[in-house]
Enzyme design. Structure first.
Site, PDB file in Angstrom:
ATOM      1  N   GLU A   1       0.781  -1.180  -0.004  1.00 15.08           N
ATOM      2  CA  GLU A   1      -0.044   0.073   0.135  1.00 15.08           C
ATOM      3  C   GLU A   1       0.727   1.157  -0.002  1.00 15.08           C
ATOM      4  OE1 GLU A   1      -3.121   2.270   2.894  1.00 15.08           O
ATOM      5  OE2 GLU A   1      -1.919   0.797   3.654  1.00 15.08           O
TER       6      GLU A   1
ATOM      7  N   GLU B   1     -11.510   2.861   7.211  1.00 12.88           N
ATOM      8  CA  GLU B   1     -10.314   3.120   8.197  1.00 12.88           C
ATOM      9  C   GLU B   1     -10.016   4.386   8.516  1.00 12.88           C
ATOM     10  OE1 GLU B   1      -5.480   1.426   8.005  1.00 12.88           O
ATOM     11  OE2 GLU B   1      -6.218   2.692   6.377  1.00 12.88           O
TER      12      GLU B   1
END
Length: 254
Positions: free
Chosen positions: A137, A234
């Site tokens: 990521e 998130e």
């Protein structure tokens, strides 16, 4: 409509970690993710996952560096032995909890030696766990200064160069916005590599709909492109988690 997961390392923080799984189920989420589950007894987490029927979408690897360094160290030159030792622990947790994805964090590093170390560690991990989906990521350099993987094009290059069928891209809309300023354009360039999606708005990294990112357009694009994975919330709730779940209720009402 996307299938939403709750990142319970961020949400429902007033509860113990296993209890957050129940709270996520009650709120209507279809999965949970836990960044670092390694300090919580596996049986407690497994019982709540089984009782609620929620799958575990993702965990991070390796376990966090408790000496105060940047999370992750897969791109640290000379750290291959440590990475392999700690990744074995991650796989033990994964074997017990069954996460759909394991996110391998690069850590703070720079330069060609770091890139080479990251490639070696990713290739080794992909071969070590061929049945396990792995992700990397890009994380923006404001929130995590010095993090090696802060560019989506670099992430795509690395995934292509490793060439492992079980390695893909983790796409966080918040980080995409901070890195490129163009969430939809970044998604369009790299969507073929995406395994997992995360969301938070900017500024503040709060609930979708609280800031600048056009989430209705993003969710519509995910649907149009046939994205079938989870979209994980998130974000840092601006107040209590429950008070900020109006965005999820509006989507469900559609």
């Amino acid at each position: 409509m996307p299938r939403f997961a709750a990142n319970i390392s961020f949400l429902f923080s007033e509860l113990d970690l296993p209890e957050r799984i129940d709270a996520a189920a009650e709120a209507g989420f279809e999965a949970v993710e836990i960044l670092f589950p390694y300090d919580t007894p596996v049986p407690a987490l497994r019982r709540r996952l089984e009782a609620t029927g929620l799958p575990l979408a993702l965990i991070n690897a390796p376990p966090p560096n408790y000496t105060g360094g940047t999370p992750g160290f897969a791109a640290l030159p000379g750290g291959e032995e440590r990475f392999r030792h700690d990744f074995a622990r991650v796989l033990r947790y994964a074997g017990a909890l069954g996460p759909r994805h394991i996110h391998i964090m690069a850590g703070a590093a720079e330069g060609p030696e770091a890139r080479a170390a990251f490639l070696r560690n990713l290739a080794w991990a992909a071969a070590e766990a061929p049945a396990q989906s792995l992700t990397i990521e890009p994380i923006n350099p404001v929130d995590m200064p010095g993090y090696f993987l802060a560019d989506f094009d670099l992430a795509a290059e690395i995934i292509t160069e490793v060439g492992a069928p079980n390695l893909g891209l983790q796409f966080d809309a918040y980080h995409a916005h901070r890195i490129t300023g163009d969430v939809l354009g970044t998604w369009e360039r790299h969507r073929a590599l995406v395994r997992h999606v995360q969301i938070a708005d900017h500024p503040g990294r709060h609930e979708p709909g609280s800031g600048e990112i056009d989430f209705p357009a993003f969710f519509a694009r995910l649907d149009a492109d046939g994205y079938e994975g989870f979209v994980s919330a998130e974000y840092h709730p601006a107040g209590s988690t429950a008070e900020g779940l109006g965005w999820l209720g509006k989507l469900a009402a559609r």
